[in-house]
Design an enzyme around this catalytic site. Structure first.
Site, mmCIF file in Angstrom:
data_model
loop_
_atom_site.group_PDB
_atom_site.id
_atom_site.type_symbol
_atom_site.label_atom_id
_atom_site.label_comp_id
_atom_site.label_asym_id
_atom_site.label_seq_id
_atom_site.Cartn_x
_atom_site.Cartn_y
_atom_site.Cartn_z
ATOM 1 N N CYS A 174 0.856 -1.198 0.000
ATOM 2 C CA CYS A 174 0.000 0.000 0.000
ATOM 3 C C CYS A 174 0.886 1.241 0.000
ATOM 4 O O CYS A 174 1.594 1.508 0.976
ATOM 5 C CB CYS A 174 -0.908 -0.001 1.229
ATOM 6 S SG CYS A 174 -1.923 1.492 1.343
ATOM 7 N N GLY A 178 2.731 5.136 5.973
ATOM 8 C CA GLY A 178 3.897 5.859 6.453
ATOM 9 C C GLY A 178 5.005 4.913 6.888
ATOM 10 O O GLY A 178 4.744 3.861 7.485
ATOM 11 N N ILE A 239 10.807 7.738 16.380
ATOM 12 C CA ILE A 239 11.640 7.386 15.228
ATOM 13 C C ILE A 239 11.666 8.570 14.268
ATOM 14 O O ILE A 239 10.622 9.039 13.814
ATOM 15 C CB ILE A 239 11.076 6.157 14.482
ATOM 16 C CG1 ILE A 239 10.895 4.962 15.427
ATOM 17 C CG2 ILE A 239 11.972 5.809 13.291
ATOM 18 C CD1 ILE A 239 12.157 4.323 15.911
ATOM 19 N N LEU A 472 1.645 -7.516 14.888
ATOM 20 C CA LEU A 472 1.536 -6.182 15.490
ATOM 21 C C LEU A 472 0.956 -5.145 14.533
ATOM 22 O O LEU A 472 0.115 -4.334 14.918
ATOM 23 C CB LEU A 472 2.910 -5.713 15.988
ATOM 24 C CG LEU A 472 2.940 -4.310 16.609
ATOM 25 C CD1 LEU A 472 2.077 -4.234 17.859
ATOM 26 C CD2 LEU A 472 4.365 -3.874 16.906
ATOM 27 N N TYR A 474 -1.102 -5.507 12.230
ATOM 28 C CA TYR A 474 -2.549 -5.688 12.054
ATOM 29 C C TYR A 474 -3.201 -5.428 13.417
ATOM 30 O O TYR A 474 -3.858 -6.280 13.982
ATOM 31 C CB TYR A 474 -2.870 -7.107 11.575
ATOM 32 C CG TYR A 474 -2.560 -7.398 10.125
ATOM 33 C CD1 TYR A 474 -2.079 -6.406 9.267
ATOM 34 C CD2 TYR A 474 -2.736 -8.679 9.604
ATOM 35 C CE1 TYR A 474 -1.782 -6.689 7.945
ATOM 36 C CE2 TYR A 474 -2.452 -8.963 8.277
ATOM 37 C CZ TYR A 474 -1.978 -7.967 7.450
ATOM 38 O OH TYR A 474 -1.695 -8.253 6.135
#
Length: 531
Positions: A174, A178, A239, A472, A474
């Site tokens: 997709c 991000g 991050i 994680l 999902y």
């Protein structure tokens, strides 16, 4: 009369307490804004990237990266402010002031958290929005790239292809997702059988820690670097960027998308797919999706199985492999299309054939709807009788769909403790439960969520056990919610073991060391060890 007076006094008391609460809230809000101003650098003023509810752009900034309409309603809790950081100093100021004034920080890179965890909270909060930090620096000679957390996968793929037709990156299909959340949660895509996950190809990172220090791999140490490659970055810091290792792709790849209904032998084909999907050539990835559709003529329902593939090679070699491994599908040369790797990204995202690759730079979502997702892992093939029971259940429920993503190849070669992502050898595929709906309102949401849960419950005999594993990225709050109080560790262990298996304990130890006060927390964050 006495009862009436008592009720009136109670009402006045509630109003008085609420007014005190609102006044305190306004006071904290004002103090927080003043704190941000105090810690702003004159060269990068934070006032330019602040959006409060009285700002005319507040709603559009908030909503532009909400990717699940379940969390874009009038009753959805809203942030006290949004900081659209453009510089590391904005992150540091947000951290200092959040700690000082007790306003919870939510970190949003692309807004694709399935449960809205990156932009919704039940306690007073603000959003640190990373979408402006989106620079991508590709070094083809070194076969690497520095990618900021707010960059999208589509932008990364486009910038790599701009420099080289024989390089790519192993991450999601997709393009609007991000990088920050996708990478830190163990992002996967259709080259994982060849090259592993995104986290298997990260070689450095920049993170702002709880003390406001900007750290790289060397200064943060190998433990923390390990944790933010699959353990969820938002539990450990902010991050800022990742350094990724590019992977090599051929000049020409081949794709196909072939659908078969139950009347077209789907049961036998799906059964056979389970025997081979994790064992075929590592260049081949075949995703299987199943949904309920109308039969062509009657009003009756049937199940459609769709096989979507990326093959890192020519159509001639693909057909040879398919005719040997999955002849039941009856793949024809006319089903196959050769194209460049970057064009295959568009194919996988259902863009029309011939769409220019510049479409990967568009951040506007192709589809925006209400959704619920859940995940499972399949260790053994489901018998034909089991598949027939699943079809019957799906037709009964109608809306929920299934996606099977095959493992094997490189995924089976990497140790389950190499990164926090533990789902390696022994997994045939990962299952996604996907339910989308357009109806507004909480009643509709509860109905469709319940349909998803029913299919998940029905699948129990066929999937992993002790623990029933989950992925994680999902995100699924049905697995447990952490209230970040005195029972934080016990609450975190419930979902943590499902997401991380034996790696959970190491994640907790690292969390306790680098963020002992549990500043970086959310509804499913890594907890600290109990005192």
């Amino acid at each position: 009369m006495g009862t009436s007076s008592s009720s009136m006094l109670s009402l006045l008391s509630i109003i008085f307490l609420l007014s005190l609460s609102w006044a305190a809230s306004d006071s904290v809000h004002g103090a927080f804004l003043q704190c941000l101003s105090t810690h702003s650098q004159s060269s990068h003023p934070i006032s330019a990237v602040l959006y409060t509810p009285d700002n005319s752009s507040y709603s559009s900034v908030l909503e532009s990266y909400i990717r699940n309409l379940r969390f874009n309603t009038s009753t959805t809790p809203k942030p006290r402010l949004i900081i659209t950081a453009t510089h590391e100093s904005h992150i540091k100021a947000a951290l200092i002031c959040s700690k000082k004034h007790g306003l919870q920080m939510k970190i949003r890179s692309g807004g694709h958290d399935y449960e809205g965890v990156s932009y919704v909270s039940d306690v007073p909060f603000f959003i640190l929005d990373m979408f402006n930090l989106r620079s991508i620096s590709v070094d083809i000679e070194d076969e690497s790239a520095w990618v900021q957390a707010g960059a999208t996968l589509g932008e990364i793929y486009y910038r790599i292809a701009e420099k080289s037709k024989i390089h790519g990156f192993s991450a999601g299909v997709c393009p609007r997702v991000g990088a920050g959340g996708h990478f830190s949660g163990g992002g996967y895509g259709n080259m994982m059988r060849k090259y592993g996950l995104s986290v298997d190809n990260i070689v450095d990172a920049e993170l702002v820690d709880v003390n406001g220090r900007l750290l790289n791999r060397k200064s943060m140490g190998e433990d923390l670097f390990w944790a933010i490659r699959g353990g969820g970055g938002a539990s450990y810091g902010v991050i800022v960027s990742y350094k990724i290792k590019l992977v090599q792709v051929p000049d020409t790849v081949t794709v196909f998308r072939v659908a078969r209904t139950l009347e077209q032998n789907a049961t036998n084909i799906v059964y056979q797919w389970q025997q081979v999907a994790d064992k075929v050539d590592g260049d081949l990835f075949i995703r299987l999706t199943m949904d309920v559709v109308n039969r062509s003529r009657s009003g009756e329902k049937t199940v459609r199985a769709t096989f979507r593939s990326l093959f890192l090679g020519s159509s001639e070699r693909l057909l040879s492999i398919m005719n040997t491994s999955l002849p039941e599908l009856g793949l024809q040369s006319s089903d196959c299309t050769e194209m460049s790797w970057v064009e295959s990204v568009l194919f996988w995202t259902n863009f029309a054939t011939g769409t220019p690759v510049e479409a990967l730079l568009d951040r506007k979502p192709q589809v925006l709807t209400h959704l619920k997702r859940k995940s499972d892992y399949l260790k053994e093939p489901i018998p034909k009788a089991g598949l027939e029971g699943i079809w019957k259940k799906m037709i009964e429920l109608q809306t929920p769909a299934l996606a099977f993503n095959p493992y094997g190849g490189k995924m089976a070669e990497i140790s389950p403790s190499a990164t926090p992502f533990p789902h390696r050898a022994g997994n045939l595929c990962k299952i996604q439960y996907a339910t989308n709906w357009d109806e507004e309102g909480s009643e509709a949401a509860e109905r469709y969520i319940n349909l998803t849960r029913q299919l998940y419950s029905y699948m129990t005999p066929f999937v992993s056990k002790s623990p029933r594993e989950a992925f994680l990225n999902y995100r699924d709050l049905d697995l447990g919610i952490n209230h970040n109080g005195k029972n934080s560790y016990l609450e975190g262990r419930v979902y943590g073991i499902k997401y991380f298996k034996k790696n959970f304990n190491r994640l907790v130890r690292i969390k306790t060391k680098v963020d002992p006060g549990n500043f970086f927390r959310n509804e499913q964050s890594i907890p600290t060890l109990p005192y």
